[in-house]
Write a protein that holds these residues in place. Structure first.
Motif, PDB file in Angstrom:
ATOM      1  N   GLY A 171       0.811  -1.219   0.000  1.00 41.74           N
ATOM      2  CA  GLY A 171       0.000   0.000   0.000  1.00 41.74           C
ATOM      3  C   GLY A 171       0.840   1.263   0.000  1.00 41.74           C
ATOM      4  O   GLY A 171       0.519   2.238  -0.679  1.00 41.74           O
ATOM      5  N   GLU A 172       1.931   1.249   0.743  1.00 39.77           N
ATOM      6  CA  GLU A 172       2.825   2.405   0.778  1.00 39.77           C
ATOM      7  C   GLU A 172       3.505   2.617  -0.570  1.00 39.77           C
ATOM      8  O   GLU A 172       3.661   3.757  -1.015  1.00 39.77           O
ATOM      9  N   ARG A 208       2.269   1.720  -3.534  1.00 36.86           N
ATOM     10  CA  ARG A 208       1.238   2.255  -4.449  1.00 36.86           C
ATOM     11  C   ARG A 208       1.017   3.747  -4.184  1.00 36.86           C
ATOM     12  O   ARG A 208       0.871   4.531  -5.114  1.00 36.86           O
ATOM     13  N   ALA A 209       0.998   4.144  -2.905  1.00 36.09           N
ATOM     14  CA  ALA A 209       0.796   5.550  -2.555  1.00 36.09           C
ATOM     15  C   ALA A 209       1.946   6.408  -3.083  1.00 36.09           C
ATOM     16  O   ALA A 209       1.724   7.521  -3.569  1.00 36.09           O
ATOM     17  N   MET A 210       3.178   5.905  -3.010  1.00 36.68           N
ATOM     18  CA  MET A 210       4.328   6.662  -3.520  1.00 36.68           C
ATOM     19  C   MET A 210       4.217   6.873  -5.023  1.00 36.68           C
ATOM     20  O   MET A 210       4.463   7.976  -5.525  1.00 36.68           O
ATOM     21  N   ARG A 229       1.420   6.817  -6.804  1.00 41.62           N
ATOM     22  CA  ARG A 229       0.269   7.687  -7.033  1.00 41.62           C
ATOM     23  C   ARG A 229       0.645   9.140  -6.771  1.00 41.62           C
ATOM     24  O   ARG A 229       0.349  10.024  -7.563  1.00 41.62           O
ATOM     25  N   ASP A 230       1.317   9.390  -5.666  1.00 37.85           N
ATOM     26  CA  ASP A 230       1.708  10.754  -5.321  1.00 37.85           C
ATOM     27  C   ASP A 230       2.687  11.325  -6.333  1.00 37.85           C
ATOM     28  O   ASP A 230       2.640  12.510  -6.668  1.00 37.85           O
ATOM     29  N   GLN A 231       3.578  10.489  -6.836  1.00 41.57           N
ATOM     30  CA  GLN A 231       4.556  10.943  -7.810  1.00 41.57           C
ATOM     31  C   GLN A 231       3.873  11.373  -9.100  1.00 41.57           C
ATOM     32  O   GLN A 231       4.165  12.420  -9.652  1.00 41.57           O
TER      33      GLN A 231
END
Length: 46
Positions: free
Chosen positions: A11-12, A14-16, A18-20
């Motif tokens: 999950g972390e 995927r979040a990185m 997505r944020d990028q």
């Protein structure tokens, strides 16, 4: 945590990603627009 290396969770990771990609999208301009199109009252409240 602290100074040790730790593995990121799925999950972390995927979040990185997505944020990028979101950061790049916010830098894009919208064709045929100008600052005059903004509602000044709303902008002042923000």
């Amino acid at each position: 945590m602290g100074s040790g290396d730790q593995r990121a969770t799925e999950g972390e990771i995927r979040a990185m990603f997505r944020d990028q990609s979101f950061g790049k999208k916010t830098e894009e301009t919208i064709p045929d627009t100008s600052i005059e199109m903004l509602n000044l009252n709303t902008l002042k409240k923000y």
